[in-house]
Write an enzyme that holds these catalytic residues in place. Structure first.
Site, mmCIF file in Angstrom:
data_model
loop_
_atom_site.group_PDB
_atom_site.id
_atom_site.type_symbol
_atom_site.label_atom_id
_atom_site.label_comp_id
_atom_site.label_asym_id
_atom_site.label_seq_id
_atom_site.Cartn_x
_atom_site.Cartn_y
_atom_site.Cartn_z
ATOM 1 N N ARG A 84 47.919 40.143 26.386
ATOM 2 C CA ARG A 84 47.195 38.875 26.385
ATOM 3 C C ARG A 84 47.089 38.366 27.817
ATOM 4 N NH1 ARG A 84 49.608 33.295 25.456
ATOM 5 N NH2 ARG A 84 47.761 31.952 25.431
ATOM 6 N N HIS A 128 43.557 28.861 30.470
ATOM 7 C CA HIS A 128 44.987 28.703 30.709
ATOM 8 C C HIS A 128 45.157 27.850 31.966
ATOM 9 C CE1 HIS A 128 49.133 30.625 29.819
ATOM 10 N NE2 HIS A 128 49.321 29.559 30.596
ATOM 11 N N GLU A 173 47.882 26.175 25.032
ATOM 12 C CA GLU A 173 48.737 24.997 25.173
ATOM 13 C C GLU A 173 47.971 23.766 25.657
ATOM 14 O OE1 GLU A 173 52.245 25.926 27.428
ATOM 15 O OE2 GLU A 173 52.999 27.309 25.894
ATOM 16 N N ASN A 302 53.175 29.171 20.433
ATOM 17 C CA ASN A 302 54.052 29.381 21.584
ATOM 18 C C ASN A 302 55.332 28.590 21.354
ATOM 19 O OD1 ASN A 302 51.753 30.612 22.521
ATOM 20 N ND2 ASN A 302 51.478 29.309 24.303
ATOM 21 N N TYR A 304 59.524 27.902 22.749
ATOM 22 C CA TYR A 304 60.633 28.144 23.676
ATOM 23 C C TYR A 304 61.918 27.450 23.232
ATOM 24 C CZ TYR A 304 57.178 30.188 26.769
ATOM 25 O OH TYR A 304 56.195 31.005 27.285
ATOM 26 N N GLU A 379 53.403 33.255 22.780
ATOM 27 C CA GLU A 379 54.336 33.165 23.910
ATOM 28 C C GLU A 379 55.733 32.925 23.370
ATOM 29 O OE1 GLU A 379 53.734 30.501 27.194
ATOM 30 O OE2 GLU A 379 51.572 30.897 27.278
#
Length: 480
Positions: A84, A128, A173, A302, A304, A379
């Site tokens: 990606r 992005h 995002e 995504n 984290y 992600e």
């Protein structure tokens, strides 16, 4: 080889599961003045004193523009099945208006051809965060026209690559682009206006919808169009009504502001009410929600770390340990009375708590929010202070443990009925980490920034074995 699993959890991933890695254009390409490329907001921001660690910038980054063939060969050697990457808007449409520059498109044509020649499935992200500076000068994302400029750009790239690229992501995002870029100012363009951040969020949603329509007008029907959301897993400190209300407020600002109109065709009423002191939402024009609410072929998630929040004590502004950089200005409009807490547990170099249960929770939530829609983890990864040993090898057992835990959470979500079709490790290699400069290493491949030499870390080899076998190899014991 692989660890044991409970009877309810299959040991292997589905055979068609995509094992990928992800990057973005400004973080890796360099060559910012070649081929007619004009500055993006990140060129301007990173060259503004005090905005990035040590004044570092992406002028050279890791020189992927000139080294892409070697980087693709490295992916193939590792056994990755998908990659990606994002297209640099000012590289293919300088200034964000007018015709495409073919030399810019040719770079991405060569990259796609190289990937396909190595059996690696390309996944293109159109935005992005590298908005052409001229569009920011004209108002940026708080200006409605930017969404229409994005649709023109999407059509340009779709016409150029749509015959060979099947996986497309409109925006990566949008929360960061809107609220870190226009709210807290820790990302480009560095503006600090709560009302502008909400305008930006709406126009990013509009750009997604218009871009989706533009792509579908020029690409084969087989192609898949998605958006990648960094949706937050928001947890209250307690079950008190005040803390539950605080969690709802942040969930609306992190998640509902995007998935509401994109998936359901409406902004949450709780969001509109909570932000009424900041904006009247008059920029949401008749017909906008229909333009935004386009059918999706997939959804990118995504993840984290989770967020832990509570109501702040009366009369006090809540502390903001939200992991989104230091600023006097909050990225959470009309939420100064919400307090963010550090979640317990081990942390990465970013200070983010490691919690794979949050990824499982997120996947299952969107399985319910959008039943029948294929999901991709677009992600997931961790920064550590990686250094070569005396033999030049880079051992990163912490990252291996991180990946193992999060991939196990994905596997469990699949066993629980979620249609997860791929996982993209962030990131393929160390690179420019936005306002943190080159100080945070997320890569599975180590980059010597002095020579730009690439060295696969232990985690890259581990991940490659997972990709080849469809199972999770053992986590090496400390010291191995």
């Amino acid at each position: 080889m692989s660890e044991s699993a409970t009877p309810a959890t299959p040991v292997t991933f589905p055979s068609a599961f995509l094992w990928g890695s992800a990057t973005s254009a400004y973080q890796i390409e360099g060559a910012v003045r070649e081929g007619g490329r004009t500055p993006s907001i990140w060129d301007t921001f990173s060259h503004t004193p005090g905005k990035t660690l040590g004044g570092e910038h992406g002028d050279i980054a890791v020189d992927h523009y000139h080294r892409f063939r070697d980087d693709v060969a490295l992916m193939a050697d590792l056994g990755l099945t998908s990659y990606r990457f994002s297209v640099s808007w000012p590289r293919v449409q300088p200034t964000g208006r007018g015709p495409a520059v073919q030399v810019g498109l040719d770079f991405y044509r060569r990259l796609v051809d190289e990937l396909l020649a190595h059996g690696i499935k390309p996944a293109v992200t159109l935005y992005h965060w590298d908005l052409p500076q001229e569009l920011e000068d004209a108002g940026g994302w708080p200006a409605r026209d930017t969404a229409f400029r994005f649709a023109e750009y999407a059509q340009i790239v779709g016409e150029a690559l749509g015959d060979r690229v099947e996986q497309w992501i409109t925006v990566n995002e949008p929360w960061c682009a809107a609220f870190l870029g226009y709210g807290s100012g820790v990302h480009a363009p560095g503006r600090t206006d709560p009302e502008a951040s909400l305008r930006a969020a709406h126009h990013l949603n509009l750009a997604h919808g218009l871009g989706t329509t533009a792509l579908r007008s020029v690409m084969p029907a087989r192609n898949s169009i998605a958006i990648s959301l960094n949706s937050s897993v928001v947890r209250p400190v307690s079950q008190s009504p005040a803390d539950l209300a605080a969690a709802q407020r942040i969930d609306d600002l992190a998640n509902g502001v995007f998935h509401g109109p994109i998936l359901h065709g409406a902004y949450p009423q709780t969001l509109l009410a909570a932000t009424s002191s900041v904006t009247d939402w008059s920029y949401v024009l008749d017909g906008d929600l229909g333009l935004i609410h386009q059918p999706l072929d997939a959804l990118g998630l995504n993840y984290y770390t989770p967020a832990l929040v509570s109501a702040a004590d009366e009369g006090r502004t809540g502390a903001r340990a939200d992991g989104h950089g230091a600023s006097e200005h909050s990225p959470w409009p009309a939420a100064d009375d919400v307090e963010f807490h550090q979640t317990p547990g081990e942390r990465t170099e970013m200070g983010w708590t490691i919690d794979p249960t949050g990824l499982h929770e997120l996947i299952m939530r969107y399985s319910r929010e959008a039943p029948g829609l294929p999901l991709y983890v677009t992600e997931n990864g961790a920064a550590y202070d990686d250094k070569p040993d005396a033999d030049g090898r880079v051992h990163d057992p912490e990252r291996i443990a991180y990946l193992h835990g999060h991939l196990a959470a994905v596997r469990q979500a699949i066993a629980d009925g979620a249609d997860v079709r791929g996982y993209y490790l962030w990131s393929l290699m160390d690179n420019f980490e936005w306002a943190y400069g080159y100080g945070k290493r997320f890569g599975a491949v180590y980059v010597d920034y002095a020579t730009l030499a690439r060295t696969p870390k232990s985690s890259a080899l581990w991940y490659g074995e997972a990709a080849r076998t469809g199972t999770l190899p053992e986590v090496p014991a400390p010291g191995r």
